[in-house]
Design an enzyme around this catalytic site. Structure first.
Site, PDB file in Angstrom:
ATOM      1  N   ASP A   1      -9.744   0.417   1.758  1.00 55.03           N
ATOM      2  CA  ASP A   1     -11.103   0.260   0.803  1.00 55.03           C
ATOM      3  C   ASP A   1     -11.437   1.390   0.282  1.00 55.03           C
ATOM      4  O   ASP A   1     -11.032   1.711  -0.902  1.00 55.03           O
ATOM      5  CB  ASP A   1     -12.187  -0.396   1.942  1.00 55.03           C
ATOM      6  CG  ASP A   1     -12.420   0.649   2.939  1.00 55.03           C
ATOM      7  OD1 ASP A   1     -11.643   1.540   3.281  1.00 55.03           O
ATOM      8  OD2 ASP A   1     -13.540   0.405   3.673  1.00 55.03           O
TER       9      ASP A   1
ATOM     10  N   GLU B   1       7.163   3.752 -11.855  1.00 57.67           N
ATOM     11  CA  GLU B   1       6.791   2.460 -12.356  1.00 57.67           C
ATOM     12  C   GLU B   1       5.694   2.363 -13.137  1.00 57.67           C
ATOM     13  O   GLU B   1       5.532   1.883 -14.112  1.00 57.67           O
ATOM     14  CB  GLU B   1       6.945   1.529 -11.219  1.00 57.67           C
ATOM     15  CG  GLU B   1       8.370   1.207 -10.817  1.00 57.67           C
ATOM     16  CD  GLU B   1       8.285   0.470  -9.264  1.00 57.67           C
ATOM     17  OE1 GLU B   1       7.477   0.600  -8.493  1.00 57.67           O
ATOM     18  OE2 GLU B   1       9.362  -0.140  -8.996  1.00 57.67           O
TER      19      GLU B   1
ATOM     20  N   HIS C   1     -30.132  -3.985  41.077  1.00 56.63           N
ATOM     21  CA  HIS C   1     -30.911  -4.566  39.890  1.00 56.63           C
ATOM     22  C   HIS C   1     -31.694  -5.837  40.526  1.00 56.63           C
ATOM     23  O   HIS C   1     -31.461  -6.221  41.729  1.00 56.63           O
ATOM     24  CB  HIS C   1     -30.155  -4.897  38.697  1.00 56.63           C
ATOM     25  CG  HIS C   1     -28.983  -5.937  39.227  1.00 56.63           C
ATOM     26  ND1 HIS C   1     -29.247  -7.472  39.329  1.00 56.63           N
ATOM     27  CD2 HIS C   1     -27.745  -5.747  39.610  1.00 56.63           C
ATOM     28  CE1 HIS C   1     -28.006  -7.839  39.873  1.00 56.63           C
ATOM     29  NE2 HIS C   1     -27.200  -6.936  39.968  1.00 56.63           N
TER      30      HIS C   1
ATOM     31  N   GLY D   1       0.501  -1.328   0.151  1.00 55.97           N
ATOM     32  CA  GLY D   1       0.125   0.048   0.138  1.00 55.97           C
ATOM     33  C   GLY D   1       0.875   1.278  -0.092  1.00 55.97           C
ATOM     34  O   GLY D   1       0.173   2.309   0.243  1.00 55.97           O
TER      35      GLY D   1
ATOM     36  N   GLU E   1     -23.473 -13.010  12.076  1.00 54.43           N
ATOM     37  CA  GLU E   1     -24.076 -14.531  11.922  1.00 54.43           C
ATOM     38  C   GLU E   1     -25.158 -14.517  10.998  1.00 54.43           C
ATOM     39  O   GLU E   1     -25.392 -15.336  10.033  1.00 54.43           O
ATOM     40  CB  GLU E   1     -24.695 -14.917  13.084  1.00 54.43           C
ATOM     41  CG  GLU E   1     -24.249 -16.197  13.283  1.00 54.43           C
ATOM     42  CD  GLU E   1     -24.420 -16.665  14.909  1.00 54.43           C
ATOM     43  OE1 GLU E   1     -25.474 -16.331  15.554  1.00 54.43           O
ATOM     44  OE2 GLU E   1     -23.233 -17.344  15.522  1.00 54.43           O
TER      45      GLU E   1
END
Lengths: 590, 98
Positions: free
Chosen positions: A246, A85, A470, A59, A324
């Site tokens: 990305d 290049e 609680h 990169g 999932e």
């Protein structure tokens, strides 16, 4: 390890050779690269060259390209890309693939691409020469756009094209001087060599800032990492930072930020009234982290979906990381229990980020999550489930990842909801969750399956909830098309009963209750009867008594009558005796 | 030696950057070689990049001095002060590579 040592030595020696320390405070040029300016505390050293090195495909070119493109577009600093290049066409195409329009910047006169074509076979050398023409070309391109930035990608191509290394090295030294004289903030890329930072020792010329990019494979998953090897005159993060490519380059300054975050007193509803009731009737603390752990199908996602819906109902953005299920699957499933996430999605308050955990490495996942969170800016983040990450790294790595994620979310005041899958019987799995993350989360709701009488029912209790009193009760929770309903479980001599057993037991209790009522009524009726009977008896006795009294009365009256008559008779007899006593006596005896 | 040379016309360009000793030497060497081997069928154009920097790109010049043989094709480049005549002749293909 050996390689690392070599690099370290290389750095130290190059630092010794070029220790011309500039006493002026270091001015920095922001790169605009996501996260990079954070770890460098402002960007690259302004007016100085920076070496960006790494192996092929790490990169380097993109880093340089983004540095220029952002400089031109965001910081009003035009730049020149010197490509040894790639051709300009290739560069423009590559840049476009990650979202940069070099052609447009070029048309606006903010960017110039100078392609230096080198072909060894076309070049013959005889005698003395220098690279003045290269300097002239660079200078010309710099002047054309009034460049403040320049990228040389990669100078090492010169080593292949020019046979006289002695001249080349002298000219490179002159080139770096020239870059500094022109006040150009420069990025020089270099291919990583064996045991050295760059194959031709470019680090020898760049003493200000050296950045190393790396791609490592672990479990067939690539993780990109960036490290600032040195940055003279500036403090900088010294860790290896994962980065993403990305839409451009994203460096992720993921360090544990410590425990300095604000603790909010604000409470937010979970979206389940009965659950809020268990949490002092107020719900969760904003910015706290909640773990929902349980076996498969115990309702973790359903509870999470309620949280999400509640967040959207408050008009706050919620980001749902689903590792999932697909987005459509979640929407459909939640619709079946009356949670309309599609509406939240359309309203723009809910966003899904779906990925398979095995798709990326642990770091990359975290990196991607950071990036998504930073872009979407949610008030609540749901990670469903985190347990899938356990296999992606060692226990230490996984724990480190979650610590960083939780710390980050806390610092941002984002409420975090994690679901964790534990396998039904294996307590070790639960333990694993425990050691990994339980200590860093604030509230832990445990979802349990209770299997009895040929059915499986869901139960939930609050294992811990920091900072509040609680409820300690186990609740059975029932999923219906109206959502989640938390029901007080039946606790009795047989233990906790749920589902049909609870219903049966409740019915039984009701019946018993009924029975007792009936019994009582019967007793009451009987008593009434008895009372009536006795009252009747009493009345009869009274009547008898009255009759007897009446009879007595009659007798008494009769007697009195007789007495009266007797005394009359006696008087008469006395009178008579005077006439004859015998006769009177006989009369009395009758 | 001239027998091995191409009989065509030689269009040569010498890129320099100001009158540096290397450039002056290169021009002198080139002139001499051409006179000896290409008499009457060559043309030398000197381009001073200090005056016309934009021309450096056209022939992909990075070194100074650079001699470019534009004709006959293919294009050949020789960098340096052309002090080694043998190498220049090989470079211009006036002499076979050995």
């Amino acid at each position: 390890m050996q390689e690392k040592d070599d690099i370290q030595q290389e750095i130290t020696s190059s630092m010794r050779n070029y220790s011309d320390i500039d006493p002026a405070p270091l001015e920095k040029a922001p790169t605009g690269i996501d996260g990079f300016d954070d770890i460098t505390r402002g960007g690259l050293p302004r007016g100085r060259p920076t070496l960006v090195c790494g192996s092929a495909g790490c990169g380097k070119t993109l880093f340089g390209m983004e540095f220029l493109a952002r400089g031109a577009a965001e910081f009003d600093e035009p730049g020149v890309f010197v490509a040894f290049e790639e051709t300009p066409d290739e560069l423009i195409r590559n840049a476009a693939s990650v979202g940069f329009d070099l052609a447009a910047l070029s048309a606006q006169g903010k960017l110039a691409i100078e392609h230096i074509y080198l072909e060894r076979s076309e070049i013959e050398e005889t005698g003395e020469y220098d690279l003045e023409a290269l300097f002239i070309r660079l200078g010309y391109a710099v002047d054309q756009v009034g460049a403040k930035r320049i990228v040389l990608d990669t100078l090492e191509a010169l080593f292949a094209a020019l046979p006289n290394e002695f001249i080349l090295r002298a000219e490179l030294r002159r080139l770096f001087r020239w870059l500094k004289q022109r006040g150009l903030t420069a990025v020089i890329t270099g291919e990583r060599g064996a045991g050295t930072l760059t194959r031709h020792g470019l680090e020898e010329y760049v003493s200000d800032c050296v950045i190393l990019l790396d791609v490592r494979m672990a479990e067939q998953v690539a993780t990109r990492r960036l490290r600032i090897v040195k940055y003279r005159g500036s403090s900088h993060g010294s860790n290896e930072y994962p980065f993403l490519i990305d839409r451009g380059f994203t460096v992720l300054p993921i360090t544990s930020v410590g425990l300095e975050h604000e603790a909010s007193d604000e409470r937010i509803s979970t979206g389940i009234a009965q659950l809020d009731a268990m949490l002092e009737g107020k719900g969760l603390y904003r910015g706290s982290s909640v773990l929902l752990s349980g076996t498969a199908g115990s309702g973790k996602s359903s509870i999470a979906a309620h949280f999400a819906q509640a967040s959207c109902a408050r008009g706050e953005r919620c980001l749902y990381f689903a590792f999932e299920e697909s987005q459509q699957q979640i929407l459909r499933n939640m619709r079946s229990i009356g949670v309309d996430l599609a509406a939240c999605l359309e309203g723009g308050l809910l966003a899904f980020h779906n990925a398979r955990p095995t798709q990326l490495g642990l770091e990359m996942h975290l990196a991607l999550m950071y990036k998504t969170i930073r872009t979407f800016r949610p008030r609540m983040v749901i990670v469903d489930p985190i347990s899938n990450f356990m296999s992606l790294g060692t226990q230490i790595e996984v724990r480190a990842m979650f610590t960083r994620l939780v710390d980050y979310l806390k610092t941002e005041g984002i409420t975090a909801v994690f679901t964790s899958l534990t396998s039904g019987s294996a307590i070790d799995n639960l333990e694993r969750t425990e050691t990994e993350i339980s200590s860093i989360i604030d509230a832990w709701l445990l979802l349990r399956d209770i299997e009895t009488d040929g059915e499986r029912n869901r139960a939930m209790y609050i294992l811990k909830s920091r900072g509040m009193a609680h409820s300690n009760q186990i609740r059975e929770f029932v999923l219906s098309e109206r959502g989640i309903d938390l029901i007080e479980v039946y606790t009795g001599p047989e233990g906790v009963l749920t589902g049909s057993a609870r219903l049966a037991r409740e019915a039984q209790t009701r019946e018993a209750q009924l029975d007792r009522t009936a019994q009582l009524e019967l007793t009451r009726v009987r008593l009434e009867h008895k009372r009536h009977a006795i009252e009747a008896q009493v009345a009869a006795l009274h009547a008898e008594l009255a009759a007897e009294a009446a009879a007595f009365d009659t007798a008494l009256k009769a007697e009195q009558g007789r007495d009266a008559r007797f005394s009359e008779d006696r008087d008469r007899m006395a009178t008579q005796r005077k006439k004859g006593p015998f006769a009177a006596r006989q009369g009395k005896g009758e | 030696m001239p027998g091995t040379a191409d009989e065509g016309f030689y269009e040569l360009r010498l890129y320099v950057a100001g009158q540096t000793p290397k450039s002056v030497a290169a021009f002198a060497n080139l002139k001499r070689i051409c006179e000896e081997h290409l008499e009457g069928r060559y043309q030398i154009e000197i381009i001073d990049l200090l005056e016309r920097p934009q021309l450096a790109k056209g022939d992909e010049i990075i070194a100074i001095p650079t001699l470019v043989r534009r004709l006959p094709e293919p294009i050949k480049k020789i960098i340096g002060d052309l002090s080694n005549t043998e190498k220049v002749l090989v470079g211009l293909q006036l002499k076979p590579h050995h």
